[in-house]
Design a protein around this motif. Structure first.
Motif, PDB file in Angstrom:
ATOM      1  N   ILE A 299      47.113  26.916  39.494  1.00 11.58           N
ATOM      2  CA  ILE A 299      46.652  27.977  38.674  1.00 11.58           C
ATOM      3  C   ILE A 299      47.357  29.181  38.578  1.00 11.58           C
ATOM      4  CG2 ILE A 299      44.466  29.390  38.251  1.00 11.58           C
ATOM      5  CD1 ILE A 299      43.789  26.847  37.878  1.00 11.58           C
ATOM      6  N   ASN A 300      47.862  29.624  37.206  1.00  8.15           N
ATOM      7  CA  ASN A 300      48.767  30.625  37.031  1.00  8.15           C
ATOM      8  C   ASN A 300      48.011  32.062  37.471  1.00  8.15           C
ATOM      9  OD1 ASN A 300      50.543  28.644  36.425  1.00  8.15           O
ATOM     10  ND2 ASN A 300      51.073  29.626  34.354  1.00  8.15           N
ATOM     11  N   GLU A 301      46.614  32.327  36.911  1.00 12.62           N
ATOM     12  CA  GLU A 301      45.737  33.122  37.301  1.00 12.62           C
ATOM     13  C   GLU A 301      44.439  32.966  36.718  1.00 12.62           C
ATOM     14  OE1 GLU A 301      46.089  36.433  33.885  1.00 12.62           O
ATOM     15  OE2 GLU A 301      47.739  35.338  33.501  1.00 12.62           O
ATOM     16  N   TRP A 302      43.503  33.697  37.550  1.00  5.00           N
ATOM     17  CA  TRP A 302      42.202  33.488  37.220  1.00  5.00           C
ATOM     18  C   TRP A 302      41.448  34.864  37.300  1.00  5.00           C
ATOM     19  CZ3 TRP A 302      38.128  33.790  40.867  1.00  5.00           C
ATOM     20  CH2 TRP A 302      38.548  33.765  42.221  1.00  5.00           C
ATOM     21  N   GLU A 303      40.242  34.846  36.706  1.00  8.86           N
ATOM     22  CA  GLU A 303      39.435  36.019  36.848  1.00  8.86           C
ATOM     23  C   GLU A 303      37.979  35.654  36.471  1.00  8.86           C
ATOM     24  OE1 GLU A 303      39.639  40.730  35.476  1.00  8.86           O
ATOM     25  OE2 GLU A 303      40.564  38.950  34.075  1.00  8.86           O
ATOM     26  N   GLU A 304      36.972  36.451  37.057  1.00 10.90           N
ATOM     27  CA  GLU A 304      35.464  36.252  36.955  1.00 10.90           C
ATOM     28  C   GLU A 304      35.252  37.477  35.914  1.00 10.90           C
ATOM     29  OE1 GLU A 304      34.324  37.630  40.771  1.00 10.90           O
ATOM     30  OE2 GLU A 304      33.669  35.622  41.287  1.00 10.90           O
ATOM     31  N   ARG A 305      34.204  37.055  35.033  1.00 10.39           N
ATOM     32  CA  ARG A 305      33.752  37.720  34.116  1.00 10.39           C
ATOM     33  C   ARG A 305      32.247  37.865  34.471  1.00 10.39           C
ATOM     34  NH1 ARG A 305      37.374  38.453  29.989  1.00 10.39           N
ATOM     35  NH2 ARG A 305      35.797  38.683  28.270  1.00 10.39           N
ATOM     36  N   THR A 306      31.702  39.332  34.650  1.00 12.59           N
ATOM     37  CA  THR A 306      30.420  39.606  34.894  1.00 12.59           C
ATOM     38  C   THR A 306      29.602  40.537  34.165  1.00 12.59           C
ATOM     39  OG1 THR A 306      31.024  41.577  35.929  1.00 12.59           O
ATOM     40  CG2 THR A 306      31.295  39.433  37.281  1.00 12.59           C
ATOM     41  N   THR A 307      28.257  40.273  34.136  1.00 12.09           N
ATOM     42  CA  THR A 307      27.503  41.158  33.236  1.00 12.09           C
ATOM     43  C   THR A 307      27.532  42.633  33.968  1.00 12.09           C
ATOM     44  OG1 THR A 307      25.858  40.699  34.733  1.00 12.09           O
ATOM     45  CG2 THR A 307      25.856  39.359  32.999  1.00 12.09           C
ATOM     46  N   ARG A 308      26.881  43.646  33.420  1.00  4.49           N
ATOM     47  CA  ARG A 308      26.840  44.858  33.905  1.00  4.49           C
ATOM     48  C   ARG A 308      26.130  45.077  35.329  1.00  4.49           C
ATOM     49  NH1 ARG A 308      25.729  48.788  28.613  1.00  4.49           N
ATOM     50  NH2 ARG A 308      27.520  48.551  27.495  1.00  4.49           N
ATOM     51  N   GLY A 309      25.287  43.682  35.429  1.00  2.00           N
ATOM     52  CA  GLY A 309      24.355  43.926  36.607  1.00  2.00           C
ATOM     53  C   GLY A 309      25.161  43.044  37.915  1.00  2.00           C
ATOM     54  N   GLY A 310      26.601  42.814  37.455  1.00  2.00           N
ATOM     55  CA  GLY A 310      27.123  42.070  38.595  1.00  2.00           C
ATOM     56  C   GLY A 310      26.939  40.467  38.475  1.00  2.00           C
ATOM     57  N   ARG A 311      26.257  39.869  37.766  1.00  2.00           N
ATOM     58  CA  ARG A 311      26.313  38.318  37.851  1.00  2.00           C
ATOM     59  C   ARG A 311      27.296  37.941  37.052  1.00  2.00           C
ATOM     60  NH1 ARG A 311      22.266  34.641  38.032  1.00  2.00           N
ATOM     61  NH2 ARG A 311      22.605  32.708  36.544  1.00  2.00           N
ATOM     62  N   VAL A 312      27.873  36.936  37.950  1.00  2.00           N
ATOM     63  CA  VAL A 312      29.060  36.247  37.440  1.00  2.00           C
ATOM     64  C   VAL A 312      28.536  35.095  36.217  1.00  2.00           C
ATOM     65  CG1 VAL A 312      30.931  34.699  37.969  1.00  2.00           C
ATOM     66  CG2 VAL A 312      30.393  36.541  39.487  1.00  2.00           C
ATOM     67  N   GLU A 313      28.986  35.160  35.142  1.00  2.00           N
ATOM     68  CA  GLU A 313      28.316  34.230  34.167  1.00  2.00           C
ATOM     69  C   GLU A 313      29.671  33.520  33.364  1.00  2.00           C
ATOM     70  OE1 GLU A 313      26.130  35.877  31.038  1.00  2.00           O
ATOM     71  OE2 GLU A 313      24.564  36.264  32.408  1.00  2.00           O
ATOM     72  N   GLY A 314      30.839  33.981  33.758  1.00  2.00           N
ATOM     73  CA  GLY A 314      32.170  33.344  33.130  1.00  2.00           C
ATOM     74  C   GLY A 314      33.269  33.294  33.848  1.00  2.00           C
ATOM     75  N   MET A 315      34.247  32.507  33.479  1.00  2.00           N
ATOM     76  CA  MET A 315      35.575  32.723  34.398  1.00  2.00           C
ATOM     77  C   MET A 315      36.600  32.215  33.378  1.00  2.00           C
ATOM     78  SD  MET A 315      34.564  30.648  38.085  1.00  2.00           S
ATOM     79  CE  MET A 315      36.360  31.186  38.837  1.00  2.00           C
ATOM     80  N   GLU A 316      37.771  32.920  33.567  1.00  2.00           N
ATOM     81  CA  GLU A 316      38.961  32.434  32.986  1.00  2.00           C
ATOM     82  C   GLU A 316      40.062  32.151  33.704  1.00  2.00           C
ATOM     83  OE1 GLU A 316      38.692  35.664  29.234  1.00  2.00           O
ATOM     84  OE2 GLU A 316      39.973  35.948  30.923  1.00  2.00           O
ATOM     85  N   CYS A 317      40.857  31.150  33.198  1.00  2.00           N
ATOM     86  CA  CYS A 317      42.076  30.714  34.123  1.00  2.00           C
ATOM     87  C   CYS A 317      42.955  30.181  33.273  1.00  2.00           C
ATOM     88  CB  CYS A 317      41.516  29.740  35.139  1.00  2.00           C
ATOM     89  SG  CYS A 317      41.203  27.944  34.618  1.00  2.00           S
ATOM     90  N   VAL A 318      44.358  30.296  33.756  1.00  2.00           N
ATOM     91  CA  VAL A 318      45.550  29.863  32.863  1.00  2.00           C
ATOM     92  C   VAL A 318      46.021  28.635  33.802  1.00  2.00           C
ATOM     93  CG1 VAL A 318      47.721  30.298  31.890  1.00  2.00           C
ATOM     94  CG2 VAL A 318      46.009  32.144  31.791  1.00  2.00           C
ATOM     95  N   LEU A 319      46.308  27.602  33.253  1.00  2.00           N
ATOM     96  CA  LEU A 319      46.956  26.235  33.989  1.00  2.00           C
ATOM     97  C   LEU A 319      48.421  26.536  33.654  1.00  2.00           C
ATOM     98  CD1 LEU A 319      44.313  23.620  32.483  1.00  2.00           C
ATOM     99  CD2 LEU A 319      44.363  24.553  34.614  1.00  2.00           C
ATOM    100  N   PRO A 320      49.110  25.743  34.531  1.00  2.11           N
ATOM    101  CA  PRO A 320      50.541  25.717  34.460  1.00  2.11           C
ATOM    102  C   PRO A 320      51.027  24.884  33.389  1.00  2.11           C
ATOM    103  CG  PRO A 320      49.976  24.348  36.232  1.00  2.11           C
ATOM    104  CD  PRO A 320      48.487  25.056  35.879  1.00  2.11           C
ATOM    105  N   ASP A 321      51.986  25.111  32.663  1.00  6.79           N
ATOM    106  CA  ASP A 321      52.401  24.438  31.692  1.00  6.79           C
ATOM    107  C   ASP A 321      52.863  22.711  32.008  1.00  6.79           C
ATOM    108  OD1 ASP A 321      53.741  24.248  28.964  1.00  6.79           O
ATOM    109  OD2 ASP A 321      55.390  23.826  29.800  1.00  6.79           O
TER     110      ASP A 321
END
Length: 368
Positions: free
Chosen positions: A157-179
């Motif tokens: 995984i090159n990089e990844w990040e959680e995406r949360t609501t204003r209340g702090g709940r994790v609802e989504g993620m992003e990641c970048v795969l290696p080429d």
């Protein structure tokens, strides 16, 4: 919508997400698929205990080095479920004419459900730990190197990040795969369907052995024959050969690999494992092959599975405004290794003679 942020902890380094179009995972249903190179060689730790001892493996003139950081340890074969899931989603979308990318957006719930995990708070924490190991593991390999290139170095995984609501709940993620991984997925000749029951296998050697069976024995009625000492080397296991052989005997006694039957054989002082397909539930993807496969000889046919549909539903990811993935284009994110070769054996690049190849073929039906 939260903005795309540079990778944290690396000041001054621009995030790849700034130049990659996102592939939004909208549907959850996709036939599980694995990448052949990952099935063939020891890319992952087979133990849940933290491993920092490197894996060094070379065969057929191709080399693999795996290094894990002390903080997280090496990525495990359970962590590899993330890559299997990503490959499955990418292939399914591409087969439906949708545009994909190394930059994935998804919900943790989608991933966990697809690989047969629970979705409680503990499972989310374990998933994030898996992403940390995948990102911190360093791979160096000469597999699929170009004409003028010797070694490719990357992380799963090159990089990844959680995406949360204003209340702090994790609802989504992003990641970048290696080429390196992404190109090995969009080349259809380098992907195989696997049995969904794979995700229910609990042992590390058990999971690894299924992938070896699927890669080598495939759907060949005569199966494949391995010398156990060669399998031990091929696994990257830290266990002694005798303990590894005992694990194989226990797995053969349970017959726990979905779609395959195992038998231990003896030829003089050599101990062999015979793997034969039986009642396969995966969609046939291999061309017919006459004769019996032997360790190191690439005789499996190429991928050509009938595919289940990937529908561009309205995404469940409320944090992102995209509604569907676009049709493929020819930008730099979609460079292929070459046109898939449909009439070659799997692992055609591994044709050089394997000094560990076994001798005469067993008769189908031989018992343990």
């Amino acid at each position: 919508m939260a903005g795309v942020m540079p990778q944290r902890g690396l000041p001054g380094r621009e995030s790849e997400r700034l130049r990659l179009d996102p592939f939004v995972i909208a549907g959850g249903d996709a036939s599980p698929r694995d990448q052949r190179d990952l099935m063939e060689r020891p890319f992952f730790s087979l133990s849940k205990a933290k491993r920092v001892a490197p894996i060094l493996y070379e065969a057929g003139g191709q080399r693999v080095e795996i290094h894990g950081l002390a903080e997280h340890g090496m990525a495990t074969i359970w962590d590899a479920d993330v890559l299997i899931w990503a490959a499955s989603q990418i292939v399914e979308a591409e087969n439906s004419g949708l545009r994909t990318s190394r930059f994935l957006r998804f919900t943790p719930y989608q991933l966990l459900m697809a690989v047969g995990r629970a979705t409680g708070a503990r499972d989310y924490r374990l998933l994030k730990a898996a992403f940390a190991r995948l990102q911190s593991t360093v791979i160096r390999t000469t597999i699929r190197n170009g004409e003028y290139w010797r070694r490719h170095q990357f992380s799963w995984i090159n990089e990844w990040e959680e995406r949360t609501t204003r209340g702090g709940r994790v609802e989504g993620m992003e990641c970048v795969l290696p080429d390196w991984f992404y190109r090995g997925v969009i080349d259809r000749s380098l992907v195989l369907t696997i049995d969904p029951a794979y995700f229910r296998l609990t042992g590390g050697i058990e999971r690894w052995l299924y992938r070896v069976a699927r890669k080598h024995a495939g759907h060949q009625p005569q199966g494949w024959l391995f010398e156990i000492a060669h399998l031990h080397e091929k696994s990257g296991s830290l266990a002694r050969v005798s303990d590894f052989a005992l694990d194989l005997r226990r797995i053969a006694a349970r017959q726990s690999l979905p779609g395959y039957r195992l038998a231990i054989r003896h030829e003089g002082r050599r101990k062999l494992l015979h793997i034969r397909p039986v009642n396969l539930s995966t969609v046939p993807v291999d061309d017919g092959v006459d004769g019996h496969g032997i360790s190191g000889a690439g005789t499996i046919g190429t991928s050509g599975a009938s595919l289940s549909g990937f529908q561009a539903h309205e995404p469940q990811l409320s944090l992102w405004p995209e509604t569907r993935n676009r049709a493929p284009n020819l930008d730099s994110n979609f460079l292929m290794l070459g046109r898939p070769v449909t009439d070659r054996g799997a692992g055609a690049a591994d044709r050089p003679h394997d000094p560990h190849a076994c001798g005469p073929s067993p008769t189908p039906g031989d018992g343990p």
